[in-house]
Design an enzyme around this catalytic site. Structure first.
Site, PDB file in Angstrom:
ATOM      1  N   LYS A  73       0.935  -1.143  -0.083  1.00 34.67           N
ATOM      2  CA  LYS A  73       0.015  -0.112  -0.078  1.00 34.67           C
ATOM      3  C   LYS A  73       0.908   1.064   0.153  1.00 34.67           C
ATOM      4  CE  LYS A  73      -4.423  -1.474   1.974  1.00 34.67           C
ATOM      5  NZ  LYS A  73      -4.212  -2.830   1.639  1.00 34.67           N
ATOM      6  N   ASP A 107      -1.064  -1.394  -4.263  1.00 34.54           N
ATOM      7  CA  ASP A 107      -2.487  -1.182  -4.273  1.00 34.54           C
ATOM      8  C   ASP A 107      -2.748   0.165  -4.506  1.00 34.54           C
ATOM      9  OD1 ASP A 107      -2.994  -3.898  -3.610  1.00 34.54           O
ATOM     10  OD2 ASP A 107      -2.881  -3.603  -1.417  1.00 34.54           O
ATOM     11  N   GLN A 154      -9.893   1.980  -9.819  1.00 30.65           N
ATOM     12  CA  GLN A 154     -11.048   1.685  -9.184  1.00 30.65           C
ATOM     13  C   GLN A 154     -12.319   2.158  -9.934  1.00 30.65           C
ATOM     14  OE1 GLN A 154     -10.374   2.226  -4.515  1.00 30.65           O
ATOM     15  NE2 GLN A 154      -9.370   3.895  -5.551  1.00 30.65           N
ATOM     16  N   ARG A 175      -4.836  -4.029 -12.317  1.00 27.90           N
ATOM     17  CA  ARG A 175      -6.363  -4.738 -11.322  1.00 27.90           C
ATOM     18  C   ARG A 175      -7.356  -3.877 -11.594  1.00 27.90           C
ATOM     19  NH1 ARG A 175      -4.743  -4.683  -5.900  1.00 27.90           N
ATOM     20  NH2 ARG A 175      -3.543  -6.833  -6.241  1.00 27.90           N
ATOM     21  N   VAL A 177     -10.993  -2.990  -9.987  1.00 24.65           N
ATOM     22  CA  VAL A 177     -11.959  -3.417  -8.811  1.00 24.65           C
ATOM     23  C   VAL A 177     -13.039  -2.366  -8.989  1.00 24.65           C
ATOM     24  CG1 VAL A 177      -9.925  -4.269  -7.407  1.00 24.65           C
ATOM     25  CG2 VAL A 177     -10.561  -1.875  -7.208  1.00 24.65           C
ATOM     26  N   LYS A 178     -14.073  -2.544  -8.069  1.00 22.17           N
ATOM     27  CA  LYS A 178     -15.317  -1.567  -7.923  1.00 22.17           C
ATOM     28  C   LYS A 178     -14.819  -0.403  -7.156  1.00 22.17           C
ATOM     29  CE  LYS A 178     -18.926  -4.890  -8.794  1.00 22.17           C
ATOM     30  NZ  LYS A 178     -20.261  -5.120  -8.430  1.00 22.17           N
ATOM     31  N   GLY A 179     -14.035  -0.525  -6.185  1.00 25.81           N
ATOM     32  CA  GLY A 179     -13.628   0.636  -5.541  1.00 25.81           C
ATOM     33  C   GLY A 179     -14.288   0.499  -4.061  1.00 25.81           C
ATOM     34  N   HIS A 219     -15.483 -10.064  -6.468  1.00 26.05           N
ATOM     35  CA  HIS A 219     -16.251 -11.442  -6.107  1.00 26.05           C
ATOM     36  C   HIS A 219     -17.584 -11.773  -6.775  1.00 26.05           C
ATOM     37  CE1 HIS A 219     -13.432 -10.723  -2.896  1.00 26.05           C
ATOM     38  NE2 HIS A 219     -13.100 -11.976  -2.908  1.00 26.05           N
ATOM     39  N   ARG A 276     -13.256  -5.022   8.935  1.00 21.52           N
ATOM     40  CA  ARG A 276     -13.917  -4.743   7.658  1.00 21.52           C
ATOM     41  C   ARG A 276     -14.459  -5.938   7.060  1.00 21.52           C
ATOM     42  NH1 ARG A 276      -9.182  -1.446   7.211  1.00 21.52           N
ATOM     43  NH2 ARG A 276      -8.501  -2.762   5.763  1.00 21.52           N
ATOM     44  N   ARG A 277     -13.457  -7.022   6.979  1.00 19.09           N
ATOM     45  CA  ARG A 277     -14.194  -8.063   6.302  1.00 19.09           C
ATOM     46  C   ARG A 277     -15.415  -8.707   7.145  1.00 19.09           C
ATOM     47  NH1 ARG A 277     -10.561  -6.576   3.376  1.00 19.09           N
ATOM     48  NH2 ARG A 277     -12.452  -5.714   2.793  1.00 19.09           N
TER      49      ARG A 277
END
Length: 295
Positions: A73, A107, A154, A175, A177-179, A219, A276-277
């Protein structure tokens, strides 16, 4: 030591536990993306310590012959303390990884970090050209290693279409991702359906224009199916990336046909990541409750 309910999402507190997780993943045909948990450091000692651990980690990965790479990060490597420190630190980590033929993902964090992250990625990707856009030449049995660098974009940010066009000729991986960050409405799409449409459009562009190096970080079954459709239409090589502990059965099913990598976090700063998960899906909460009640 991690409590049992955290083990679903975090590999452990040491590099050894993370690499053991990767070894088990490799047996299932899944590569590992190893991340030392940590972010938003406001002191140089933490930055230097994590950078040193990443340099040791890539040596361990190379020595183990695992199918694995690392993920860092920007705020972990000093961006909150200034772009100069970040560029120096991330360059040191990427150079050390390149010397060991280990791939590095950078990231993406909130929108305030986007320019600095993309600028560093582009410079490093061009410097290490030849290691990647290497997903373009990989088979499904060789998708988690080799020197090179990648970055995350994102779909919820309105600027991302221009960023993706800019990155089309950069010799690194991207990569999609949606964000996950709660960004202001003037710079980001807030409606879920709108973000989905943008994500699909960005994937379409990348599969059509990129010569490889596309990573689908999602996912969402619909987005993965869209990516597979784009792959079949354009022939562009890609990989699917998912988190540890999320849709593990789907990861196994997909890995039978396509390159799949799993994000494997570890470290003693696991609590905020775990929570968070835990809270992002009701299924995760039910899992935790069952784990507690069954003790």
């Amino acid at each position: 030591m991690l409590p049992p309910i955290a083990n679903r999402f975090v590999a452990g507190e040491s590099p050894a536990t993370a690499l053991e997780r990767v070894r088990r993943l490799n047996e299932r045909g899944i590569a590992g993306i190893v991340n030392l948990l940590g972010e938003h450091y406001d002191d140089r000692e933490s930055v230097r310590a994590d950078a040193a651990e990443y340099r040791a980690l890539v040596r361990d990965i190379a020595a183990s012959d695992l199918e694995a790479c690392i993920s860092v990060k920007p705020s972990q490597l000093g961006l909150d303390l200034g772009e100069v420190l970040f560029r120096e630190t991330v360059t040191n980590v990427v150079d050390a990884a390149a010397a060991e033929d280990v791939f590095v993902w950078i990231d993406m964090e909130d929108h305030t970090t986007t320019d600095a992250t993309l600028d560093a990625f582009e410079e490093l990707a061009r410097e290490h050209e030849g290691g990647e856009r290497s997903a373009g030449s990989r088979s499904s049995s060789d998708h988690g290693s080799d020197a090179g660098v990648g970055v995350c974009v994102q779909a919820n940010l309105k600027r991302t279409r221009e960023d993706v066009e800019r990155l089309a000729d950069v010799p690194g991986k991207v990569r999609f991702v949606k964000g996950a960050y709660d960004e202001p409405a003037d710079i980001a799409y807030r409606d879920g359906d709108r973000i989905d449409r943008e994500y699909e459009s960005l994937l379409e562009y990348a599969f059509e224009r990129y010569d490889g190096g596309v990573a689908v970080g999602s996912h969402d079954p619909a987005m993965i199916e869209h990516a597979i459709d784009c792959h079949e239409r354009y022939g562009t090589d890609f990989e699917i990336q998912m988190l540890m502990g999320v849709r593990e059965d789907a990861q196994d099913d997909l890995a039978a046909e396509y390159p799949v990598s799993q994000y494997v976090p570890y470290g003693n700063r696991w609590k905020s990541y775990f929570y968070r998960r835990l809270t992002e899906r009701t299924g995760n909460v039910r899992f935790a409750l069952r784990a507690v009640l069954d003790r």
